[in-house]
Design an enzyme around this catalytic site. Structure first.
Site, PDB file in Angstrom:
ATOM      1  N   VAL A  75       0.838  -1.195   0.000  1.00 59.76           N
ATOM      2  CA  VAL A  75       0.000   0.000   0.000  1.00 59.76           C
ATOM      3  C   VAL A  75       0.871   1.242   0.000  1.00 59.76           C
ATOM      4  O   VAL A  75       1.881   1.307   0.710  1.00 59.76           O
ATOM      5  CB  VAL A  75      -0.898   0.006   1.269  1.00 59.76           C
ATOM      6  N   CYS A  76       0.478   2.235  -0.809  1.00 56.02           N
ATOM      7  CA  CYS A  76       1.136   3.550  -0.777  1.00 56.02           C
ATOM      8  C   CYS A  76       0.059   4.614  -0.934  1.00 56.02           C
ATOM      9  O   CYS A  76      -1.138   4.323  -0.894  1.00 56.02           O
ATOM     10  CB  CYS A  76       2.203   3.672  -1.860  1.00 56.02           C
ATOM     11  N   ALA A  77       0.480   5.846  -1.139  1.00 51.32           N
ATOM     12  CA  ALA A  77      -0.488   6.943  -1.201  1.00 51.32           C
ATOM     13  C   ALA A  77      -1.350   6.887  -2.454  1.00 51.32           C
ATOM     14  O   ALA A  77      -2.579   7.016  -2.385  1.00 51.32           O
ATOM     15  CB  ALA A  77       0.219   8.288  -1.109  1.00 51.32           C
ATOM     16  N   MET A 130      -3.970   4.700  -1.104  1.00 47.97           N
ATOM     17  CA  MET A 130      -4.778   5.108   0.037  1.00 47.97           C
ATOM     18  C   MET A 130      -5.795   6.177  -0.339  1.00 47.97           C
ATOM     19  O   MET A 130      -6.793   6.364   0.364  1.00 47.97           O
ATOM     20  CB  MET A 130      -3.870   5.604   1.164  1.00 47.97           C
TER      21      MET A 130
END
Length: 376
Positions: A72-74, A101
């Site tokens: 998961v990242c931005a 996210m």
């Protein structure tokens, strides 16, 4: 072997169903500490992207053999890179969160609450990434929304599935932690946007006043929405009673806490109103009403099907915010236990008044982070 996209909706179902998932969050430490994907079956670790550019060999040692692994990242890009590196290093499949996210923050999971006794039904939209709750009430081929978010496309798609037209939009108050979709939906559908007039002193657009005692009856099932003035979170906060069954409390009363009175900078002025609403107005209501708040703070507030709902009378036994009979003690509890203000809350209020019009990317940035509408 390689990498696969996992949609926010798939993650939401795993969280609600308490399924196991191992998450590698590659955002910076401060972003992870502020806000992350959580759940009973979720295990997550934070390994910032820039720490992984020289290789993922050490990270591989930390990964489980028996769980799906999601990176998961931005916004997606960094997670795809790390997932690819992991796959190359191990020869296994890894997932990345499609849209990052940002998408998690904006996903709404629709869950049916139940059918109304004389016809009609109620759906709850759970925004797991933000702790927001919004609602769709169905009566024949018409719908009403309660505290709708700016993510109107998701409501429109769901309404299309149900074969209804949403013509009534209710905001229980002027929101400060998220941008309302009520006015936008009303403009799209030709419907009516209802807002408490005491919160609307500075708005720049037309609206229908949601005043104490107002009744809106709509659709073939003649579903009745009745407004009850319950100030305290804001000076205009207004609850809604639907068919003498459901009580929509907005941000005045949650399942595990109570609303904060300070988001317009008037905590000392409004704490008395908050106490009056919680300890007098609600106590005089039918205690079998089912409480539907506009937010939740902890996943334990979701039941086994993902719904956030409780009987009003039970909250007077279980909610700590409803156990403080001494007025001075209540005032102290409320004014001294306030969490940090929501991100960009002043700008969000200005947006909901129609005074500023941010673009979609700015709106996303304004809302990123957890909900903070409750007293701690």
């Amino acid at each position: 072997m390689g990498i696969k996209a996992m949609k926010a909706g798939e993650v939401a179902k795993k969280v609600i169903n308490k399924q196991k998932l191992f998450i590698i969050d590659v955002r910076n430490n401060d972003a992870y500490a502020d806000w992350k994907i959580e759940g009973e079956g979720i295990t997550s670790i934070n390994r910032p992207y820039f720490d992984l550019l020289d290789g993922v060999e050490e990270l591989v040692k930390e990964l489980p053999e028996d769980k799906e692994v999601l990176v998961v990242c931005a916004k997606e890009g960094s997670s795809k890179f790390v997932a690819e590196e992991l796959s190359e290093a191990t020869g296994k499949d890894y997932y990345y969160l499609e849209g990052g996210m940002k998408t998690w923050s904006e996903h709404l999971e629709p869950i049916k609450l139940g059918d109304l006794e004389n016809g009609g039904s109620v759906y709850q939209f759970v925004r797991l990434g933000k702790g927001c709750l919004s609602y769709m009430i169905v009566s024949g081929d018409e719908g009403a929304m309660v505290d709708p978010l700016r993510l109107t496309d998701q409501y429109e798609a769901f309404a299309k599935e149900l074969g209804i037209k949403v013509l009534h939009m209710f905001d229980t108050h002027l929101h400060a932690d998220h941008i309302s979709g009520g006015r936008r939906l009303a403009e799209k559908t030709g419907g009516t946007y209802y807002l408490p007039p005491k919160d609307a002193g500075e708005v720049t657009f037309k609206y229908e006043p949601l005043e104490d005692g107002k009744e809106v009856i709509f659709g073939d099932d003649q579903v009745k929405v009745k407004a009850v003035y319950t100030p305290g979170h804001t000076i205009g906060s207004t609850s809604l009673i639907v068919n003498d069954t459901y009580l929509f409390t907005g941000d005045i009363l949650f399942l595990d806490s109570i609303g904060r009175p300070d988001l317009a900078g008037l905590a000392e002025d409004w704490v008395g109103d908050l106490r009056e609403s919680l300890y007098v107005r609600y106590k005089n209501m039918n205690q079998d009403l089912l409480v539907l708040p506009a937010h939740f703070a902890k996943l334990k507030e979701l039941d086994e099907t993902g719904r956030v709902v409780a009987r009003l009378g039970d909250l007077y036994k279980e909610n700590n915010g409803l156990q403080v009979e001494d007025e001075g003690e209540f005032r102290q509890m409320v004014t001294e236990n306030l969490p940090p203000q929501p991100n960009s809350y002043k700008e969000i209020r200005q947006t909901n008044m129609g005074k500023v019009t941010p673009d979609s990317e700015e709106e996303t940035e304004m809302e990123i982070g957890p909900n903070r509408c409750a007293v701690s």
